[in-house]
Design a protein around this motif. Structure first.
Motif, mmCIF file in Angstrom:
data_model
loop_
_atom_site.group_PDB
_atom_site.id
_atom_site.type_symbol
_atom_site.label_atom_id
_atom_site.label_comp_id
_atom_site.label_asym_id
_atom_site.label_seq_id
_atom_site.Cartn_x
_atom_site.Cartn_y
_atom_site.Cartn_z
ATOM 1 N N SER A 54 0.868 -1.187 0.000
ATOM 2 C CA SER A 54 0.000 0.000 0.000
ATOM 3 C C SER A 54 0.900 1.232 0.000
ATOM 4 O O SER A 54 1.854 1.324 0.791
ATOM 5 C CB SER A 54 -0.925 0.005 1.209
ATOM 6 N N VAL A 55 0.594 2.143 -0.911
ATOM 7 C CA VAL A 55 1.495 3.260 -1.200
ATOM 8 C C VAL A 55 0.739 4.571 -1.109
ATOM 9 O O VAL A 55 -0.409 4.664 -1.550
ATOM 10 C CB VAL A 55 2.041 3.121 -2.652
ATOM 11 N N LEU A 56 1.413 5.585 -0.556
ATOM 12 C CA LEU A 56 0.815 6.926 -0.503
ATOM 13 C C LEU A 56 1.681 7.905 -1.285
ATOM 14 O O LEU A 56 2.886 8.012 -1.037
ATOM 15 C CB LEU A 56 0.709 7.389 0.957
ATOM 16 N N VAL A 69 4.929 3.666 -9.932
ATOM 17 C CA VAL A 69 4.410 2.748 -8.915
ATOM 18 C C VAL A 69 3.936 1.466 -9.602
ATOM 19 O O VAL A 69 3.086 1.523 -10.489
ATOM 20 C CB VAL A 69 3.228 3.419 -8.157
ATOM 21 N N PRO A 70 4.498 0.312 -9.208
ATOM 22 C CA PRO A 70 4.105 -0.934 -9.876
ATOM 23 C C PRO A 70 2.589 -1.170 -9.813
ATOM 24 O O PRO A 70 1.933 -0.811 -8.827
ATOM 25 C CB PRO A 70 4.854 -2.003 -9.072
ATOM 26 N N ALA A 71 2.087 -1.799 -10.882
ATOM 27 C CA ALA A 71 0.637 -1.975 -11.040
ATOM 28 C C ALA A 71 0.015 -2.801 -9.912
ATOM 29 O O ALA A 71 -1.164 -2.638 -9.599
ATOM 30 C CB ALA A 71 0.366 -2.640 -12.380
ATOM 31 N N HIS A 72 0.820 -3.654 -9.260
ATOM 32 C CA HIS A 72 0.242 -4.530 -8.233
ATOM 33 C C HIS A 72 0.111 -3.833 -6.873
ATOM 34 O O HIS A 72 -0.161 -4.483 -5.871
ATOM 35 C CB HIS A 72 1.092 -5.799 -8.099
ATOM 36 N N SER A 73 0.309 -2.503 -6.804
ATOM 37 C CA SER A 73 0.229 -1.803 -5.509
ATOM 38 C C SER A 73 -1.148 -1.173 -5.318
ATOM 39 O O SER A 73 -1.836 -0.875 -6.282
ATOM 40 C CB SER A 73 1.248 -0.670 -5.449
#
Ligand SMILES: C[S@@+](CC[C@H](N)C(=O)[O-])C[C@H]1O[C@@H](n2cnc3c(N)ncnc32)[C@H](O)[C@@H]1O
Length: 238
Positions: A54-56, A69-73
């Protein structure tokens, strides 16, 4: 909670016209060496993350770094300017993501539960358009999961020196009539948020991150001359 002056300024500065101009630069920005530098730094954060991190994106603007940002995030993006976010929504959809992860908010006022994110990044925002202080860094630390990482840039004050006249004008800024203040603020007002290396190192050293790394990146772009400190903080496994 009412917005503080810096947040009010950021919202006003990123007007509809400016956001349109900024977004028009996005496609050329993606072939700019600065973009590649920061995109590579963001991608490197993912080398030790879980399967679905999980990315902000803090202060995402028009979403210039979504492609890093990689697609799986699971991507959440915050910005205070609705005008910038309109373009960010489009950028998210173009990356095949849901625009549900976008929030229009002042990140200084918003709150996420402790341990929400594996990674947080913020490019071209802190110590530039928004003040950088220990309260914010400590809050970002709390939002990270154990072993989470924070990457942020801070503008190197020395790389964008003010002339003596502008320095004097910046001191007089709070006492000027609103219209003049509005005209001068974009070129000299935000200067007070920029960081000296010593101040940045002191500030970062006082945060609870287990590992801290600071490097400096000078712009290789013709359109913008200056340098940023690139800071990475890693949280321990607890
Ligand atoms: C120079 S832009 C950078 C956008 C993006 N990170 C990029 O690199 O293209 C700075 C962004 O920070 C946002 N911003 C500034 N202060 C903010 C705050 N307190 N809360 C949320 N967003 C903020 C502005 O609205 C603007 O979109």
């Amino acid at each position: 909670m009412p917005l503080d002056n810096a947040a009010k300024y950021a919202r006003r500065f990123y007007s509809e016209t400016y956001a349109k101009w900024y977004s028009n630069q996005d496609s050329s920005a993606l072939s700019d060496p600065n973009w590649s530098y920061y995109a590579a730094a963001i991608r490197a954060l993912f080398s030790h993350t879980c399967r679905r991190p999980s990315v902000l994106d803090l202060g995402c603007g028009t979403g210039r770094y979504f492609q890093a940002v990689p697609a799986h995030s699971d991507l959440t993006a915050i910005d205070i300017s609705e005008n910038m976010l309109k373009h960010a929504e489009q950028a998210l959809v173009e990356c095949g993501r849901s625009p549900a992860g976008i929030q229009c908010a002042d990140f200084r006022q918003v709150n996420f539960p402790p341990g929400t994110f594996d990674l947080i990044y913020s490019v071209g925002v802190l110590a530039e358009y928004s003040p950088l202080d220990s309260a914010l860094l400590n809050k970002l630390y709390v939002w990270l999961k154990p072993r989470g990482k924070l990457l942020f840039t801070a503008l190197d004050a020395q790389s964008r020196p003010l002339s003596l006249t502008k320095k004097a004008a910046s001191l007089a800024l709070p006492f000027m009539p609103a219209r003049l203040r509005g005209r001068l603020y974009p070129s000299i007002g935000v200067h007070r948020f920029y960081m000296s290396e010593a101040r940045l190192l002191r500030l970062f050293a006082g945060t609870p991150f287990a590992q801290k790394a600071v490097s400096r990146h000078a712009s290789e772009s013709r359109s913008w001359q200056g340098a940023h400190f690139v800071c990475i903080g890693s949280k321990s496994g607890e």
